[in-house]
Design an enzyme around this catalytic site. Sequence first.
Site, mmCIF file in Angstrom:
data_model
loop_
_atom_site.group_PDB
_atom_site.id
_atom_site.type_symbol
_atom_site.label_atom_id
_atom_site.label_comp_id
_atom_site.label_asym_id
_atom_site.label_seq_id
_atom_site.Cartn_x
_atom_site.Cartn_y
_atom_site.Cartn_z
ATOM 1 N N ASN A 124 -25.541 -2.697 1.092
ATOM 2 C CA ASN A 124 -24.534 -3.247 2.004
ATOM 3 C C ASN A 124 -23.265 -2.470 1.870
ATOM 4 O OD1 ASN A 124 -23.842 -5.473 4.045
ATOM 5 N ND2 ASN A 124 -22.370 -5.759 2.395
ATOM 6 N N HIS A 129 -20.486 -4.748 11.792
ATOM 7 C CA HIS A 129 -19.078 -4.554 12.578
ATOM 8 C C HIS A 129 -18.298 -5.803 12.886
ATOM 9 C CE1 HIS A 129 -16.570 -3.170 15.912
ATOM 10 N NE2 HIS A 129 -16.940 -3.982 16.447
ATOM 11 N N THR A 183 -26.332 -6.169 10.935
ATOM 12 C CA THR A 183 -26.654 -6.880 9.847
ATOM 13 C C THR A 183 -25.451 -7.746 9.588
ATOM 14 O OG1 THR A 183 -26.001 -4.445 8.845
ATOM 15 C CG2 THR A 183 -28.125 -5.335 8.720
ATOM 16 N N GLU A 184 -24.144 -7.515 10.138
ATOM 17 C CA GLU A 184 -23.202 -8.454 9.880
ATOM 18 C C GLU A 184 -22.303 -8.391 11.122
ATOM 19 O OE1 GLU A 184 -20.597 -7.748 6.526
ATOM 20 O OE2 GLU A 184 -22.511 -7.773 4.918
ATOM 21 N N ASN A 185 -22.015 -9.658 11.652
ATOM 22 C CA ASN A 185 -20.883 -9.808 12.824
ATOM 23 C C ASN A 185 -20.539 -11.055 12.818
ATOM 24 O OD1 ASN A 185 -20.789 -9.975 16.146
ATOM 25 N ND2 ASN A 185 -19.619 -8.687 15.256
#
Length: 553
Positions: free
Chosen positions: A202, A345, A413-415
Amino acid sequence: MLRSCVFTVCYVFMLVLRLSAAEDFDWTKNDHSSFYYGTFPTGFSWGAGSSAYQTEGAWDKDGKGLSIWDVFSHKKGRIQHNETGDSSCEGYYKVKDDVSLMKELKLNHYRFSISWPRIMPTGVKSDHVNEKGIQYYDDLIDHLLDNQITPIVTLYHWDLPQVLQEKYGGWQNISMVNYFNEFANLCFERFGNRVKHWITFNNPWSVAVEGYETGEHAPGVRLSGTGAYRAAHHIIKAHAKVWHTYDTQWRTKQRGLVGISLAGDWGEPVDLSSQKDIEAAERYVQFYLGWFATPIFHGDYPQVMKDFIGRKSVQQGLGTSRLPAFSPQEKSYIKGTCDFLGVGHFTTRYITHKNNPSGRASSSYFTDRDVAELVDPRWPDPGSEWLYAVPWGFRRLLNFVKTQYGNPIIYVTENGVSEKMLCTELCDEWRIQYYKDYINEMLKAIKDGVSVKGYTAWSLLDKFEWDEGYSERFGLFYVDFRNKNKPRYPKASVQFYKRIISSNGFPNQREVENWRRKAVETCSSSNQLLAAARRKSKEHAELPKVWPVHDEV
């Protein structure tokens, strides 16, 4: 003569290919179109995420070894208010509770990470495998599957075993490639019959830059101008080795996918008519996302990184570039080691060209790029000082990935967005707005032809935010860290995100506005519950001070 002509034709052809690839992304076209009402493709996967050190707690329980974050957070002055992840959300003890929250949200997937030192206390398999740690992840995976939630598992979310840092210098040392492969192989062996989506690393950008360049994150090493590049070099090799291990030993049996999750802030040229600004913006993105994505998709570092770091290294009187080089064999080994690309993002910057000095004393990853970052004062900044809400940057980034890397399968995967609030507030309208706008820009990107297959809201719970401690909250669910039981309370954004998932997008304006209104209405009752619980815990906390006085009377 013929060979010379063939070489010339090939060279010209390759040059045309390079130029056309560079021109695929249209920097001059920034479409700030209005909100798009529509739905996502059938089968689109909705999720939420977490990581081991940020949520599990139980830092020294059931045979777990020390991680670099356990050690780093216990050093005074490293973390805001000297807080640690020792207990965090107590996720280690709350598997069933947290999976029930996911089920309530109607999640399709849950992204979490496996703590390397929880299952290999020293980081080395031959030393010891901790079966209690294995059992914890077994239980979590089984419970997710029992509730029809797909596990997406990250192998490395920053918590390197401390022994490997002390003995070898962590990611500064090439030996980490084999140790990480050994750990990943054990995970494939024990969990791969149920886990079909693996993420090797990650946000390796943060591991390299903040761990080994600035020292803001664990292990707190400051090797300006070299540390980040060396760490990244070994991380890329480690990722490739794990991908090949899965490909040769496990893929036919387990039929899973292995990818990597890369962070990418978007860089927008200050002046779209200025070639210098466009080049600076592309450089910003290439030094960020491209640093890792370009080797994995194309076999080598971005040319602009090689050019800039190489030139500055020469100016400093160095014999070789501070950016390590891959051998021809390594390039072919690394290229194509990605079944899907995870994209994390959060925000955007305006970028312009800036000439930085090139003296040896001033060399760093940041000065190597020759860019200046700017923000628009009108951009909302609800929480973290680095996180401004700029939804259109998300669509731009996704389209950039599509053109640069051959339209890979993408999982976001990340926001998400944080808040920094001293008071308790569950009516997080700014988070509702953030999710609404960013998810809509992702929908527009899919309409543009980008292959986004899933979205992970960051994060399921409030949690330990690295060097910021507990001062920032990213969670859909509020965690009361002052209560030893760490109870969870839904914020308004829970209801709003749940509606997006149920409708698989945004059906029409009237309905979406109705979601917001209802979500904000529900959070007022949650606020009352939390306030009552706070009063009750405060009364209990004060009781022991009263008893001795009473006894004397």
